[in-house]
Design a protein around this motif. Structure first.
Motif, short mmCIF file in Angstrom:
data_model
loop_
_atom_site.label_atom_id
_atom_site.label_comp_id
_atom_site.label_asym_id
_atom_site.label_seq_id
_atom_site.Cartn_x
_atom_site.Cartn_y
_atom_site.Cartn_z
N HIS A 101 34.16 39.55 48.34
CA HIS A 101 33.13 38.88 47.49
C HIS A 101 33.64 37.53 47.11
O HIS A 101 32.74 36.48 47.21
N ARG A 102 34.97 37.25 46.98
CA ARG A 102 35.52 35.80 46.75
C ARG A 102 35.26 35.09 48.02
O ARG A 102 34.84 33.70 47.82
N PHE B 249 47.11 41.43 45.13
CA PHE B 249 47.33 41.58 43.78
C PHE B 249 46.95 40.27 42.87
O PHE B 249 46.96 38.95 43.47
N PRO B 250 46.95 40.52 41.83
CA PRO B 250 46.45 39.35 40.78
C PRO B 250 47.87 38.52 40.63
O PRO B 250 48.94 38.84 41.02
N ASP C 132 46.55 33.43 44.49
CA ASP C 132 45.60 32.38 44.13
C ASP C 132 45.68 31.20 45.22
O ASP C 132 44.67 30.60 45.92
N LYS C 133 46.76 30.87 45.36
CA LYS C 133 47.15 29.70 46.39
C LYS C 133 46.82 30.13 47.94
O LYS C 133 46.37 29.35 48.47
N ALA C 134 47.37 31.20 48.26
CA ALA C 134 46.99 31.88 49.64
C ALA C 134 45.47 32.11 49.79
O ALA C 134 45.02 31.25 50.85
N ILE D 186 43.26 30.12 52.64
CA ILE D 186 42.57 30.80 53.45
C ILE D 186 41.05 30.23 53.53
O ILE D 186 40.39 30.04 54.53
N VAL D 187 40.44 29.72 52.23
CA VAL D 187 39.13 29.43 52.30
C VAL D 187 39.02 27.98 52.92
O VAL D 187 37.97 27.86 53.61
#
Length: 339
Positions: free
Chosen positions: A134-135, A320-321, A326-328, A332-333
């Motif tokens: 979804h993200r 995992f949160p 978030d950095k990874a 990727i994005v």
């Protein structure tokens, strides 16, 4: 984190001339130091070890029960709510129907990400990856097609790569009409990264196809004979340990298959002509060596590669949160958006 380079370097020869060398892959050794691990990441890892260490030996339970527990949100990874972008449809495969979980963005898709989930070829499902997928839809504008391939031990090798090959061929045939784009990328986590590379090799060797512009390979298992980090990890239940890997491999290959076959262990394959890849791994992952060995082989085959090593990251830590995940995910994005 590490820094990677895929630009050919030049080095002086004995005669003083410049000669082209292979691209250089630079890894900062400081990321492996215990001091590089943040308190937040230490706390995440400690929580995982405490939770999984309190569970009785999971391998005494039937695989079907373990799958149900995961779908009930009682597995090692947090279960996100179902994505409103997701729908399920079936395509034909060599062993019968193959379910695809398709995440459709609200705007016209900028590309399509063929996602192959992890779970040791025995566990996991596309549904369990709704949070990450979804993200990815929201942050890239890509559609995502996640493959619910057949699982071992009921359907051992080569059922899983057969289903993934069928899904990839479906995307090649139907992608333009269905999504309005032929900008295709592929990737997955753990066993899903293994199957992603196997799919790339099958499309190249069996069909003469190279339809994917990039490969997003997260914490892959690329040598089922076990690399040193996997073999020497031991019993610590930080998502995945040595016994888990051996159990998964035993189920996956229960009807045979040579471990060094590239379709099973892509590290042993001819990797020429594959797309640019981003390899993501944490330093506290039993499969660390798989990525540290595979990324240079990818480069040595003449392909572009990036490698991102995250201090203290456990197996598939992006599930995992925390700020490390978030950095990874941001890396990727950016990689997929630039493909």
């Amino acid at each position: 984190m590490t820094v990677s380079s895929s630009t050919p370097a030049s080095a002086p020869s004995a005669a003083g001339d410049s000669v082209a060398s292979l691209p250089e892959l630079v890894i900062d050794p400081s990321v492996f130091a215990p001091s590089a691990v943040s308190p937040e990441t230490r706390a995440v890892n400690a929580g995982i070890v405490k939770a999984l260490g309190a569970v009785p030996d999971r391998w005494v339970f039937p695989m079907a029960l373990l799958r149900k527990l995961r779908l009930d949100g009682k597995g090692p990874f947090p279960l996100a709510p179902e994505s409103p972008y997701a729908s399920v449809e079936e395509i034909d495969g060599p062993h019968g129907p193959v379910a695809l979980r398709i995440y459709t963005p609200p705007e016209p898709a900028k590309g399509v990400y063929l996602h192959i989930h992890g779970g040791g070829w025995c566990l996991g499902s596309a549904r369990e990856n709704d949070g990450l997928n979804h993200r990815l839809v929201e942050r890239t504008g890509f559609a995502v097609v996640s493959v619910d391939y057949r699982l071992a031990p009921e359907a051992p090798w080569p059922a899983a790569p057969d289903d993934c090959e069928a899904a990839a061929l479906w995307l090649v045939r139907e992608g333009k009409a269905r999504f309005g784009t032929e900008h295709f990328v592929i990737g997955g986590e753990s066993a899903g990264a293994n199957l992603s590379v196997a799919t790339l090799l099958r499309l190249r060797d069996r069909h003469g196809l190279s339809p994917f512009r990039a490969a997003n390979l997260n914490a892959g298992c690329y040598d089922l004979g076990l690399t040193p980090s996997a073999r020497n990890w031991g019993d610590e239940p930080l998502v995945l340990n040595t016994r888990d890997i051996n159990v998964f491999v035993g189920h996956y290959l229960r009807e045979g298959g040579e471990v060094a076959t590239p379709d099973i262990s892509p590290l042993h394959g001819d990797l020429r002509g594959l797309p640019p890849a981003l390899f993501t791994i944490g330093t506290r992952d039993a499969l660390l060596d798989d990525t540290l060995f595979m990324a240079p082989r990818w480069l040595a085959a003449g392909n572009r590669a990036e490698i991102a090593v995250y201090p203290g990251g456990c197996h598939v830590f992006i599930g995992f949160p925390g700020s490390l995940a978030d950095k990874a995910l941001a890396r990727i994005v950016a990689f997929l958006a630039a493909s």
